[in-house]
Design a protein around this motif. Structure first.
Motif, PDB file in Angstrom:
ATOM      1  N   ALA A 180      37.180  34.437  50.656  1.00 25.98           N
ATOM      2  CA  ALA A 180      38.108  34.826  51.822  1.00 25.98           C
ATOM      3  C   ALA A 180      38.216  33.996  52.836  1.00 25.98           C
ATOM      4  N   SER A 181      39.300  33.813  53.403  1.00 25.19           N
ATOM      5  CA  SER A 181      39.696  32.750  54.580  1.00 25.19           C
ATOM      6  C   SER A 181      39.210  33.110  55.801  1.00 25.19           C
ATOM      7  N   GLY A 182      38.938  32.353  56.914  1.00 21.69           N
ATOM      8  CA  GLY A 182      38.654  33.019  58.237  1.00 21.69           C
ATOM      9  C   GLY A 182      37.373  32.898  58.650  1.00 21.69           C
ATOM     10  N   ARG A 183      36.864  33.135  59.795  1.00 20.44           N
ATOM     11  CA  ARG A 183      35.553  33.095  60.252  1.00 20.44           C
ATOM     12  C   ARG A 183      34.844  34.369  60.597  1.00 20.44           C
ATOM     13  N   THR A 184      35.703  35.437  60.163  1.00 28.62           N
ATOM     14  CA  THR A 184      35.411  36.684  60.487  1.00 28.62           C
ATOM     15  C   THR A 184      34.724  37.494  59.201  1.00 28.62           C
ATOM     16  N   PHE A 185      34.631  36.891  58.348  1.00 27.75           N
ATOM     17  CA  PHE A 185      34.347  37.732  56.860  1.00 27.75           C
ATOM     18  C   PHE A 185      33.288  38.580  56.821  1.00 27.75           C
ATOM     19  N   SER A 186      32.405  38.227  57.581  1.00 23.24           N
ATOM     20  CA  SER A 186      31.089  39.052  57.925  1.00 23.24           C
ATOM     21  C   SER A 186      31.333  40.471  58.552  1.00 23.24           C
ATOM     22  N   THR A 187      32.261  40.606  59.162  1.00 22.58           N
ATOM     23  CA  THR A 187      32.811  41.668  59.744  1.00 22.58           C
ATOM     24  C   THR A 187      33.636  42.501  59.001  1.00 22.58           C
ATOM     25  N   TYR A 188      33.899  42.317  57.848  1.00 23.38           N
ATOM     26  CA  TYR A 188      34.737  43.143  56.803  1.00 23.38           C
ATOM     27  C   TYR A 188      33.979  43.573  55.918  1.00 23.38           C
ATOM     28  N   SER A 189      34.391  45.049  55.812  1.00 20.30           N
ATOM     29  CA  SER A 189      33.773  45.628  54.613  1.00 20.30           C
ATOM     30  C   SER A 189      34.688  45.014  53.402  1.00 20.30           C
ATOM     31  N   MET A 190      33.975  44.798  52.028  1.00 16.28           N
ATOM     32  CA  MET A 190      34.659  44.329  51.099  1.00 16.28           C
ATOM     33  C   MET A 190      34.548  45.330  49.928  1.00 16.28           C
ATOM     34  N   GLY A 191      35.722  45.310  48.976  1.00 15.45           N
ATOM     35  CA  GLY A 191      35.519  46.261  47.906  1.00 15.45           C
ATOM     36  C   GLY A 191      36.439  45.584  46.498  1.00 15.45           C
ATOM     37  N   TRP A 192      36.313  46.346  45.661  1.00 12.62           N
ATOM     38  CA  TRP A 192      36.861  45.816  44.467  1.00 12.62           C
ATOM     39  C   TRP A 192      37.754  46.975  43.970  1.00 12.62           C
ATOM     40  N   PHE A 193      38.922  46.809  43.336  1.00 12.92           N
ATOM     41  CA  PHE A 193      39.546  47.932  42.753  1.00 12.92           C
ATOM     42  C   PHE A 193      40.324  47.242  41.373  1.00 12.92           C
ATOM     43  N   ARG A 194      40.763  48.141  40.541  1.00 12.81           N
ATOM     44  CA  ARG A 194      41.262  47.686  39.462  1.00 12.81           C
ATOM     45  C   ARG A 194      42.592  48.366  38.843  1.00 12.81           C
ATOM     46  N   GLN A 195      43.408  47.906  38.182  1.00 17.21           N
ATOM     47  CA  GLN A 195      44.468  48.639  37.716  1.00 17.21           C
ATOM     48  C   GLN A 195      44.708  48.338  36.200  1.00 17.21           C
ATOM     49  N   ALA A 196      44.576  49.247  35.219  1.00 14.75           N
ATOM     50  CA  ALA A 196      45.078  49.072  33.864  1.00 14.75           C
ATOM     51  C   ALA A 196      46.247  49.254  33.671  1.00 14.75           C
ATOM     52  N   PRO A 197      46.760  48.705  32.658  1.00 13.85           N
ATOM     53  CA  PRO A 197      48.031  49.084  32.101  1.00 13.85           C
ATOM     54  C   PRO A 197      48.740  50.450  32.155  1.00 13.85           C
ATOM     55  N   GLY A 198      49.690  50.751  32.968  1.00 17.85           N
ATOM     56  CA  GLY A 198      50.334  52.197  32.726  1.00 17.85           C
ATOM     57  C   GLY A 198      49.585  53.081  33.780  1.00 17.85           C
TER      58      GLY A 198
END
Length: 116
Positions: free
Chosen positions: A24-42
């Protein structure tokens, strides 16, 4: 503004492991919640995992509990998704997501392909 860049995707055989990174860019990364999502074909994009900004609390989709681990390194402005025991059904484009209040950002995605 936050820019997210995923890496670490690729082709792996069933039973193998991959670790995705989200820089992540920026100096405020520690104040963001982070997540992962996925998208399968169709299919629609779906939630995979999340880690809070404050206490590092984590949440997982039932389908990946015990198999995937989300973590973050605030000093490196990077979030990770360790994926073990991968199976063909995990094949998808994996997206990193950051949010803080009403602000929400997505990465461009990284392809994960699991061969049987």
């Amino acid at each position: 503004q936050v820019q997210l860049v995923e890496s670490g995707g690729g082709l792996v055989q069933a039973g193998g492991s991959l670790r995705l990174s989200c820089a992540a860019s920026g100096r405020t990364f520690s104040t963001y919640s982070m997540g992962w999502f996925r998208q399968a074909p169709g299919k629609e994009r779906e939630f995979v995992a999340r880690i809070s900004w404050s206490r590092g609390s984590t949440w997982y989709a039932d389908s990946v509990k015990g198999r995937f681990t989300i973590s973050r390194d605030n000093a490196k402005n990077t979030a990770y998704l360790q994926m073990n025991s991968l199976q063909p059904e995990h094949t998808a484009v994996y997206y990193c997501h950051a949010d803080r209040g009403a602000s929400s950002y997505w990465g461009q995605g990284t392809q994960v392909t699991v061969s049987s």
